[in-house]
Scaffold this active site. Structure first.
Site, PDB file in Angstrom:
ATOM      1  CG  ASP A 278      11.441   2.935  89.580  1.00 48.25           C
ATOM      2  OD1 ASP A 278      10.881   3.909  90.111  1.00 48.25           O
ATOM      3  OD2 ASP A 278      10.831   2.029  88.988  1.00 48.25           O
TER       4      ASP A 278
ATOM      5  CG  ASP B 196       9.039   1.200  92.282  1.00 48.25           C
ATOM      6  OD1 ASP B 196       9.205   1.200  93.521  1.00 48.25           O
ATOM      7  OD2 ASP B 196       8.508   2.146  91.670  1.00 48.25           O
TER       8      ASP B 196
ATOM      9  NE  ARG C  86       3.809   3.919  96.495  1.00 51.04           N
ATOM     10  CZ  ARG C  86       3.611   4.289  95.230  1.00 51.04           C
ATOM     11  NH1 ARG C  86       4.609   4.200  94.370  1.00 51.04           N
ATOM     12  NH2 ARG C  86       2.441   4.735  94.835  1.00 51.04           N
TER      13      ARG C  86
END
Length: 488
Positions: free
Chosen positions: A291, A324, A377
């Site tokens: 990430d 995230d 997302r």
């Protein structure tokens, strides 16, 4: 993103007023004796936000007398208000009488010291501020020895007021959340709003040391530990493993291109962190967690004015996220960022099987972000309720075929989607995704250009903080002009 075994959590004490046990006068006297007598104190009580039936309040306690090794603040509500949850203190209520007792980390209160606590409450017919306060049984008069000074400084922050504004949203849905006022487009706010103002607030490294780093090794060393600190990054550093950021830290880039290429920032088991003005291009998941910014059991975080993307020089894919938020992370605001050219951009809640840890947490605000050709997302949410998504700009490049949806709510999550601008997005919102069970989405006052109809279902919990929503049709211009690096 990659899953991790949950670690043991430290949590603030929250106590429901309906099950609270009252502190007796004898017990209060005993506590005052044990903690030394307070001979002078001042209290500032601020109603931070208010909506029909609910409110939040911040309370600052200033000790004007002898140092205290423990304290209990007392007051009475006159209109039937009830404390429902709180932070930085243990709350108890019997009838209208409320006590707030220190927790382990803030019991010591020096002469002139201030303890800041807060709570969420309910009200019915009225919500007046308390008339007086006591600290360890001694009335707070704003002076030592009981001089006739103001007992406290009761204040109210302006509450959100309903305001209807016609938009092109095909099916706005009702919500129990208070409708904020519409505000005209203008210069972007630089202050913190949203969920990161709750739970005690987010200050990052304020009051601590200030260091400027010009190398990866210096950065890695500077952001460690829990002491308050601000770390300025001057340069863009190539890296192959995550940079781990400790609690009570502000990380801020100098200029418009300082940051990381090839890895990201890992905020794991951290509290009170601010990340601003960084340009992060990440590569494959084999480099750390994959990430660009990863929050793992992180409480009170503000992610603001960053540019997050794939490093396209290494090809495409990038399974993991740009941002995230997982493992019971909570009280997070994501504002004025550019997330672009990626597949799975921002995830809230990593697994359908993590309800025991995540339920009651994962409360996140997304506002004034640009999600540009982020295939899905944006965010996808599990368990968090409410997650608040307002005044963001969504754009899909017409030539990009790998695109599925904008915002998704799954696993019982509740997401309020309002005042956003969707362009070329065929599926703006989903109330379920893949094999995950469904969640709730309330969509209102959104603006659509060459886009589909949002899916909505159910209701969403109330938003506890004050905020204003820009006119949705102006969001594209405002966000593109001010989001990303170089604007703080």
């Amino acid at each position: 993103m990659l899953s991790r075994t949950p670690t043991r959590r430290r949590r603030l004490a929250f106590l429901n007023a309906a099950t609270a046990v009252a502190v007796t006068a004898a017990g209060l006297a005993t506590l005052a004796s044990q903690a030394y007598a307070a001979t002078g104190c001042k209290v500032t009580y601020t109603i931070a936000s208010e909506w029909p039936g609910g409110f939040t309040a911040n309370v600052d306690i200033t000790n004007l007398g002898d140092p205290l090794s423990g304290w209990t603040l007392g007051w009475s509500f006159s209109a039937g208000q009830q404390v429902t949850s709180g932070w930085n203190a243990t709350f108890s209520q019997s009838g209208g009488n409320v006590t707030a007792t220190n927790v382990s980390y803030n019991g010591s209160l020096a002469t002139g010291g201030v303890a800041s606590i807060g709570f969420q409450g309910s009200w019915t017919s009225a919500n007046p501020v308390p008339g007086s306060f006591t600290l360890n049984g001694v009335t707070c008069t704003g002076d030592v020895g009981g001089s006739p000074s103001p007992t406290q400084s009761p204040t109210r922050s302006p509450s959100s007021s309903p305001s209807a504004s016609p938009t092109r949203s095909p099916s706005p849905s009702p919500s129990p959340s208070p409708s904020p006022s519409q505000s005209p487009s203008g210069p972007p706010p630089t202050g913190l709003i949203g969920w990161a103002t709750q739970g005690g607030g987010t200050t990052g490294g304020a009051g601590g040391s200030n260091t400027t780093v010009t190398s990866l090794s210096a950065l890695t060393a500077a952001v460690k530990g829990t002491a308050a600190k601000t770390v300025q990054i001057n340069g863009n550093f190539s890296c192959s493993d995550d940079v781990r950021v400790g609690s009570n830290t502000t990380v801020v880039g100098v200029g418009a291109s300082s940051g990381l290429t090839g890895c990201g920032l890992n905020l794991a088991d951290a509290t009170n962190v601010i990340v601003r003005n960084l340009k992060i291009s990440k590569v494959l998941a084999s480099n750390g967690n994959g990430d660009a910014i990863h929050l793992d059991n992180t409480k009170r975080a503000w992610i603001d004015h960053n540019d997050l993307s794939s490093d396209t020089s290494h090809g495409t894919d990038y399974y993991d996220g740009l941002l995230d938020i997982t493992h019971a992370s909570d009280y997070v605001t994501v504002s004025w960022n550019k997330l672009h050219d990626h597949v799975k951009c921002s995830l809230v809640g990593h697994s359908d099987n993590n309800a025991s840890e995540d339920t009651g947490h994962l409360r996140v605000t997304y506002h004034h972000n640009a999600f540009q050709t982020c295939a899905q997302r944006n965010p996808r949410v599990r368990f968090g309720n409410p997650v608040h998504v307002f005044n963001n700009y969504y754009y899909k490049n017409p030539s990009y075929t790998d695109y599925s949806y904008g915002v998704a709510a799954t696993c019982g999550a509740g997401v309020l989607v309002e005042g956003n601008y969707f362009e070329n997005v065929s599926d703006p919102t989903h109330t379920k995704e893949g094999s995950s069970p469904g969640g709730s989405i309330v969509a209102r006052n959104n603006y659509f250009v060459n886009s589909g109809t949002p899916q909505t279902s159910g209701s969403v919990a109330s938003i506890p903080y004050s905020y204003s929503v820009d006119t949705p049709s102006t969001v594209k211009t405002t966000v593109l002009a001010n989001a990303g690096t170089g604007h703080i």
